[in-house]
Motif scaffolding. Structure first.
Motif, short mmCIF file in Angstrom:
data_model
loop_
_atom_site.label_atom_id
_atom_site.label_comp_id
_atom_site.label_asym_id
_atom_site.label_seq_id
_atom_site.Cartn_x
_atom_site.Cartn_y
_atom_site.Cartn_z
N ILE A 79 27.99 32.09 19.65
CA ILE A 79 27.94 31.76 21.08
C ILE A 79 29.22 32.29 21.70
O ILE A 79 30.33 31.93 21.29
CB ILE A 79 27.79 30.25 21.32
N TYR A 80 29.05 33.20 22.66
CA TYR A 80 30.17 33.83 23.33
C TYR A 80 30.21 33.34 24.77
O TYR A 80 29.19 33.33 25.47
CB TYR A 80 30.03 35.36 23.31
N THR A 81 31.40 32.92 25.24
CA THR A 81 31.54 32.45 26.61
C THR A 81 32.56 33.30 27.35
O THR A 81 33.51 33.82 26.76
CB THR A 81 31.99 30.98 26.65
N SER A 82 32.34 33.44 28.64
CA SER A 82 33.20 34.28 29.46
C SER A 82 33.37 33.64 30.83
O SER A 82 32.39 33.25 31.46
CB SER A 82 32.58 35.68 29.60
N MET A 83 34.62 33.55 31.29
CA MET A 83 34.91 32.99 32.61
C MET A 83 35.24 34.10 33.59
O MET A 83 36.07 34.97 33.31
CB MET A 83 36.10 32.02 32.53
N CYS A 84 34.56 34.09 34.72
CA CYS A 84 34.88 34.95 35.87
C CYS A 84 34.63 36.43 35.62
O CYS A 84 35.09 37.26 36.41
CB CYS A 84 36.32 34.76 36.32
N MET A 85 33.96 36.78 34.55
CA MET A 85 33.72 38.19 34.30
C MET A 85 32.44 38.36 33.50
O MET A 85 32.00 37.46 32.81
CB MET A 85 34.90 38.82 33.55
N ARG A 86 31.88 39.55 33.62
CA ARG A 86 30.67 39.87 32.85
C ARG A 86 31.07 40.36 31.46
O ARG A 86 31.91 41.25 31.33
CB ARG A 86 29.86 40.95 33.57
N PRO A 87 30.47 39.81 30.40
CA PRO A 87 30.77 40.30 29.05
C PRO A 87 30.06 41.62 28.77
O PRO A 87 28.88 41.65 28.43
CB PRO A 87 30.25 39.17 28.15
#
Length: 200
Positions: free
Chosen positions: A138-146
């Motif tokens: 599970i990969y999470t990203s804040m304020c940006m597109r992965p």
């Protein structure tokens, strides 16, 4: 490809909204992988099927299917999250064969691409060794597109993907929370929670 578990969409969507709240609270630069893992655990507990249990920071050597896999000597000795059935009395108890259903590693936007690739390869090796246990990241990203896991519109990249070491994986689900409507968000910026299945 196997169907996704029932918990996937509510847990990922809830995590994306939670990431947005953390950003509002000013936690963008300090949010830890441990905090994300605990949030995922709490959400999963509410959405897992009743016969399933969840635990965090589980020693790989306590999973019998992996005991001949030389993992005890490996630096990655713990899984971030595991899902299993039936439940067990004590956290320290060794699992029985067939009890563990899924192994999940957690990464976030501050993780280097090298570490992400290493985890994909690590999980891929476990999956090739034991097909009965599903392996996820599970990969999470804040304020940006992965970029690694989504296309320019923010949707999951399609088809089978391969790590630098040729480990096979698929992006199975992408959930996000955005501040702008899509036509005003050409870069697809937002808070993302992505499920990657390795070896599927």
């Amino acid at each position: 490809m196997e169907p996704l578990p029932n918990w996937v969409t509510p847990v990922l969507q809830g995590t994306a909204y939670w990431l947005g709240m953390q950003e509002i609270m000013g936690e963008r630069r300090s949010l830890s992988e441990g905090a994300i893992t605990l949030t995922l655990r709490d959400l999963m507990r509410r959405h897992l099927e009743k016969n399933l249990s969840i635990d965090t920071e589980v020693m790989y050597r306590n999973i019998p299917e992996y005991q001949n896999d030389n993992l005890i000597k490996d630096s990655r000795t713990r899984s971030d999250i595991i899902i299993y059935q039936p439940s067990k009395k004590y956290k320290e108890d060794v699992f029985s064969f067939g009890q563990v259903k899924s192994v999940i590693e957690v990464k976030h936007h501050r993780s280097s691409s090298r570490l992400i690739q290493e985890d994909i390869d690590f999980l891929g090796a476990r999956r090739s060794h034991e097909k009965s246990i599903r392996t996820f990241m599970i990969y999470t990203s804040m304020c940006m597109r992965p970029d690694l896991f989504t296309n320019e519109s923010g949707a999951a990249i399609s088809g089978t993907q391969f790590s630098d070491n040729k480990t096979k994986y698929s992006v199975r689900r992408v959930c996000r929370a955005v501040q702008k409507i899509p036509r005003n968000n050409s870069q697809a910026h937002g808070h993302y929670a992505v499920l990657i299945e390795i070896g599927a």
